[in-house]
Design a protein around this motif. Structure first.
Motif, PDB file in Angstrom:
ATOM      1  N   LEU A 105       0.839  -1.195   0.000  1.00 12.64           N
ATOM      2  CA  LEU A 105       0.000   0.000   0.000  1.00 12.64           C
ATOM      3  C   LEU A 105       0.877   1.249   0.000  1.00 12.64           C
ATOM      4  N   PRO A 106       0.510   2.272  -0.777  1.00 12.69           N
ATOM      5  CA  PRO A 106       1.331   3.481  -0.908  1.00 12.69           C
ATOM      6  C   PRO A 106       1.045   4.483   0.205  1.00 12.69           C
ATOM      7  N   VAL A 107       1.420   4.138   1.421  1.00 16.63           N
ATOM      8  CA  VAL A 107       0.945   4.878   2.596  1.00 16.63           C
ATOM      9  C   VAL A 107       1.788   6.103   2.957  1.00 16.63           C
ATOM     10  N   HIS A 108       2.977   6.229   2.374  1.00 17.77           N
ATOM     11  CA  HIS A 108       3.878   7.286   2.835  1.00 17.77           C
ATOM     12  C   HIS A 108       4.542   7.965   1.649  1.00 17.77           C
ATOM     13  N   ARG A 109       4.830   9.259   1.851  1.00 20.67           N
ATOM     14  CA  ARG A 109       5.565  10.035   0.857  1.00 20.67           C
ATOM     15  C   ARG A 109       6.570  10.909   1.590  1.00 20.67           C
ATOM     16  N   GLU A 117       9.810  14.651  -4.032  1.00 16.60           N
ATOM     17  CA  GLU A 117       8.875  13.835  -3.268  1.00 16.60           C
ATOM     18  C   GLU A 117       8.745  12.470  -3.925  1.00 16.60           C
ATOM     19  N   LEU A 118       8.865  11.416  -3.105  1.00 17.58           N
ATOM     20  CA  LEU A 118       8.822  10.044  -3.608  1.00 17.58           C
ATOM     21  C   LEU A 118       7.859   9.207  -2.759  1.00 17.58           C
ATOM     22  N   PRO A 119       7.289   8.142  -3.342  1.00 14.25           N
ATOM     23  CA  PRO A 119       6.406   7.265  -2.582  1.00 14.25           C
ATOM     24  C   PRO A 119       7.184   6.180  -1.842  1.00 14.25           C
ATOM     25  N   PHE A 120       6.645   5.763  -0.721  1.00 14.38           N
ATOM     26  CA  PHE A 120       7.189   4.637   0.039  1.00 14.38           C
ATOM     27  C   PHE A 120       6.017   3.728   0.404  1.00 14.38           C
ATOM     28  N   GLY A 121       6.155   2.455   0.101  1.00 13.00           N
ATOM     29  CA  GLY A 121       5.089   1.502   0.386  1.00 13.00           C
ATOM     30  C   GLY A 121       5.339   0.728   1.655  1.00 13.00           C
TER      31      GLY A 121
END
Length: 479
Positions: A426-430, A437-441
């Motif tokens: 789930l892509p819960v953090h940025r 800005e990058l996504p963290f799952g």
């Protein structure tokens, strides 16, 4: 209404109601493909087939008999055969290869009314955790097109994250739906072994790999799993009993029902290496999801790995023997990537005893995981050890070093392929990394077989409590 911002379910409803036609959606999708070349999402665009399927969808709507996903654009990963279309699998030695028939999942998606707008980019034979094919464009995350979209379903994740399509087919043999989802800020669900069949012609082999989809919403993942969870005659693996599914009646219905309170194990120990340099925002993604789960009433406590990285090495003979089994001529051997060549060399060294021992070791690891995590329902970990990587950090000149870099990039995902249990990223953090800005799952994994509906229900509750961005326009932050 902005077509490319709709979920697959919302788009299907808009088409079925006549608010927009499948032909209009297809034209808009093609404009999005043209507008987003930086992400390298497509190996091929399938114009004739898409036109034909869109016309058929509009005809069914006009007749008042739409299918569940009539007119919804949904591409197929280039590792999967679609009759009459290129099937090159990211390999230079397969340029010009055309598939003779559809694989079963392609048939099921077509029967649900989806429009196959193209073949998404995949790396050579889908082995790497990055998507740098020898032919065609590399797949890039739209959050920063200098960085990988992950692999091996990298083109699929890039297409969904960039708003080209609401959902895309992919496959997962060691994390290949979840890794690119973490890189691109999408939802990647790997079903339990036996839920999605490789039939009617394909076989399961070692049981590591399953088909699936990448989406932007948990409900879309659930609804499309209802489409794909179809048995064919002669199955080797059968879906485990899923009590939540039995009560709900469908995966979509399960995703709309809150689960009871669960015990969640927070795991930060890497599973395939002794230790890893865990990026603080990769850890924060898991901690953020832990906090959301606690706010929903679930209990979260730290757990540790119940087996050693040496135990995980049982994965290697299964993976390398699959590479060695690819039928290549002597000339072909000289025209594959260093990673493929290295994997094949490792696989060719295996004896029958080695392979048999590996099968036993995988089963032993599965028992250790079940016993070691018996007092929790779900395992929560980061999906990746860091942000979406720059290609040069993973694709290395030496095949063995390349594979070790991949292991450190994705220390958790492949374990769920070994145990066969369901898992979702789930892509819960940025977070901003080096000015971008990058996504963290964060990843959830079911401890027991048949946890698919449970995970989808839990993930849907998370999405409602802590929603994530839907679309990332390419280059919006890359500068």
């Amino acid at each position: 209404m902005i077509i490319h911002e709709l979920s697959a379910l919302d788009l299907a409803r808009a088409i079925a109601s006549g608010e927009v036609s499948a032909a209009e959606v297809l034209a808009h999708t093609r404009s999005r493909i043209d507008a987003c070349p930086e992400v390298g999402a497509f190996a091929h665009v399938t114009a004739d087939r898409a036109d034909r399927e869109a016309r058929a969808a509009d005809q069914r709507v006009e007749e008042g008999a739409p299918l569940p996903f009539d007119g919804v654009p949904l591409p197929i990963k280039d590792a999967t055969a679609v009759a009459g279309e290129p099937w090159e699998q990211g390999a230079a030695i397969l340029v010009g290869n055309v598939a003779e028939e559809d694989e079963g999942v392609v048939t099921l998606l077509a029967e649900a009314g989806t429009v196959m707008v193209g073949k998404t980019t995949a790396p050579e034979f889908s082995f790497p955790a990055y998507t740098e094919p020898e032919i065609g464009p590399p797949a890039r995350t739209p959050w920063d097109v200098r960085r990988t979209a992950g692999g091996s379903s990298g083109g699929a994740a890039a297409a969904v994250a960039a708003g080209i399509v609401p959902a895309a087919h992919g496959s997962d043999g060691g994390g290949s739906l979840r890794i690119p989802s973490a890189c691109c800020g999408t939802v990647g669900f790997k079903a339990s072994r036996g839920v999605v069949s490789p039939g009617p012609r394909g076989v399961s082999g070692s049981g590591l790999t399953t088909h699936g989809v990448i989406t932007r919403t948990v409900e879309d993942s659930a609804a499309l799993l209802d489409v794909l969870a179809h048995p064919w005659p002669g199955e080797t693996y059968h879906p485990p009993r899923d009590a939540v599914l039995e009560r709900a009646g469908s995966y979509l219905a399960a995703s709309r029902q809150s689960t009871g309170l669960l015990k969640v194990g927070l795991l930060l120990d890497p599973l395939n290496v002794d230790d890893v340099d865990l990026h603080p925002d990769a850890e924060e993604a898991a901690l953020r999801l832990a906090g959301t789960l606690e706010s929903l009433g679930h209990s979260v406590r730290t757990v540790h790995r119940p087996f050693t990285p040496r135990d995980w090495e049982a994965f290697m003979p299964l993976w390398t023997s699959a590479a060695a089994a690819i039928p290549l001529t002597a000339e072909d051997e000289g025209n594959v990537t260093e990673l493929t060549r290295w994997l094949r060399e490792q696989g060719k060294r295996l004896s029958a005893t080695d392979l048999g021992s590996a099968v036993n070791a995988v089963q032993a690891l599965t028992r250790k995981a079940a016993l070691g995590w018996a007092d929790v329902d779900v395992i929560l970990s980061p999906t990746l050890s860091g942000p979406p990587a720059f290609p040069g950090e993973l694709k290395l000149p030496d095949g063995g070093e390349d594979f070790e870099a991949q292991k450190r990039f994705t220390p958790w995902a492949s374990t769920w392929n070994l145990t066969g249990n369901a898992s979702i990223s789930l892509p819960v953090h940025r977070a901003v990394v080096d000015g971008v800005e990058l996504p963290f799952g964060a990843m959830l994994g079911a401890v027991k077989p048949g946890g698919d509906a449970l995970l989808l229900s839990l993930a849907s509750d998370v999405e409602k409590a802590d929603p994530w961005p839907s679309i990332r326009e390419p280059m919006a932050s890359a500068g």
